[in-house]
Design a protein around this motif. Structure first.
Motif, PDB file in Angstrom:
ATOM      1  N   ARG A 108      51.793 141.047   9.361  1.00 62.48           N
ATOM      2  CA  ARG A 108      52.953 141.491  10.152  1.00 62.48           C
ATOM      3  C   ARG A 108      54.126 140.528   9.970  1.00 62.48           C
ATOM      4  O   ARG A 108      55.266 140.949   9.827  1.00 62.48           O
ATOM      5  CB  ARG A 108      52.544 141.569  11.641  1.00 62.48           C
ATOM      6  N   LEU A 109      53.829 139.235   9.952  1.00 59.05           N
ATOM      7  CA  LEU A 109      54.869 138.229   9.744  1.00 59.05           C
ATOM      8  C   LEU A 109      55.505 138.381   8.363  1.00 59.05           C
ATOM      9  O   LEU A 109      56.735 138.337   8.226  1.00 59.05           O
ATOM     10  CB  LEU A 109      54.283 136.822   9.914  1.00 59.05           C
ATOM     11  N   ILE A 110      54.685 138.603   7.355  1.00 64.00           N
ATOM     12  CA  ILE A 110      55.205 138.807   5.991  1.00 64.00           C
ATOM     13  C   ILE A 110      56.096 140.046   5.947  1.00 64.00           C
ATOM     14  O   ILE A 110      57.168 140.042   5.349  1.00 64.00           O
ATOM     15  CB  ILE A 110      54.039 138.909   4.981  1.00 64.00           C
ATOM     16  N   ARG A 153      61.501 142.416   5.634  1.00 65.96           N
ATOM     17  CA  ARG A 153      62.568 143.252   6.195  1.00 65.96           C
ATOM     18  C   ARG A 153      63.834 142.430   6.453  1.00 65.96           C
ATOM     19  O   ARG A 153      64.938 142.881   6.169  1.00 65.96           O
ATOM     20  CB  ARG A 153      62.123 143.887   7.511  1.00 65.96           C
ATOM     21  N   LEU A 154      63.653 141.234   6.968  1.00 68.91           N
ATOM     22  CA  LEU A 154      64.789 140.365   7.234  1.00 68.91           C
ATOM     23  C   LEU A 154      65.525 140.023   5.938  1.00 68.91           C
ATOM     24  O   LEU A 154      66.759 140.047   5.891  1.00 68.91           O
ATOM     25  CB  LEU A 154      64.333 139.082   7.944  1.00 68.91           C
ATOM     26  N   ALA A 155      64.782 139.752   4.891  1.00 66.33           N
ATOM     27  CA  ALA A 155      65.403 139.429   3.599  1.00 66.33           C
ATOM     28  C   ALA A 155      66.222 140.615   3.092  1.00 66.33           C
ATOM     29  O   ALA A 155      67.349 140.441   2.612  1.00 66.33           O
ATOM     30  CB  ALA A 155      64.339 139.038   2.578  1.00 66.33           C
ATOM     31  N   PHE A 156      65.680 141.826   3.213  1.00 64.47           N
ATOM     32  CA  PHE A 156      66.422 143.009   2.777  1.00 64.47           C
ATOM     33  C   PHE A 156      67.670 143.226   3.635  1.00 64.47           C
ATOM     34  O   PHE A 156      68.726 143.590   3.134  1.00 64.47           O
ATOM     35  CB  PHE A 156      65.535 144.261   2.805  1.00 64.47           C
ATOM     36  N   GLN A 157      67.549 142.991   4.933  1.00 65.82           N
ATOM     37  CA  GLN A 157      68.702 143.155   5.820  1.00 65.82           C
ATOM     38  C   GLN A 157      69.779 142.120   5.520  1.00 65.82           C
ATOM     39  O   GLN A 157      70.972 142.437   5.542  1.00 65.82           O
ATOM     40  CB  GLN A 157      68.273 143.078   7.283  1.00 65.82           C
ATOM     41  N   GLU A 158      69.376 140.897   5.230  1.00 61.63           N
ATOM     42  CA  GLU A 158      70.351 139.866   4.867  1.00 61.63           C
ATOM     43  C   GLU A 158      71.076 140.246   3.580  1.00 61.63           C
ATOM     44  O   GLU A 158      72.286 140.068   3.461  1.00 61.63           O
ATOM     45  CB  GLU A 158      69.661 138.514   4.714  1.00 61.63           C
ATOM     46  N   GLN A 159      70.334 140.783   2.610  1.00 64.32           N
ATOM     47  CA  GLN A 159      70.950 141.214   1.351  1.00 64.32           C
ATOM     48  C   GLN A 159      71.918 142.367   1.599  1.00 64.32           C
ATOM     49  O   GLN A 159      73.035 142.384   1.071  1.00 64.32           O
ATOM     50  CB  GLN A 159      69.863 141.635   0.347  1.00 64.32           C
TER      51      GLN A 159
END
Length: 78
Positions: A15-17, A22-28
């Motif tokens: 779940r953490l991964i 998701r956070l990495a994609f949102q930042e991009q």
């Protein structure tokens, strides 16, 4: 009982991964939107400058065509 703890930890790790991904994609996506917004603002500034130049040219042409203000035809709504 220890196996249960491992299984729970593994699910938590997954779940953490998933959340980090998701956070990495949102930042991009946010970075791309910021770049697109900056580009749109530059394009608008160029358009505004072009519009000012065209209006200045139009005023100059009208001034050359109608050197005497009295000879200028009335606006279309009259």
């Amino acid at each position: 009982m220890e196996m249960l703890g491992m299984a729970g930890g593994s699910a938590l790790e997954q779940r953490l991964i998933e959340l980090e991904t998701r956070l990495a994609f949102q930042e991009q996506a946010l970075a791309e939107l910021g770049e697109a917004l900056a580009e749109a603002r530059l394009e608008r500034a160029r358009g505004d400058e072009l519009m000012r130049a065209v209006l200045a040219d139009l005023r100059g042409l009208r001034g050359a065509l109608y050197a005497d203000a009295a000879s200028e035809p009335p606006p279309p709504h009259y």
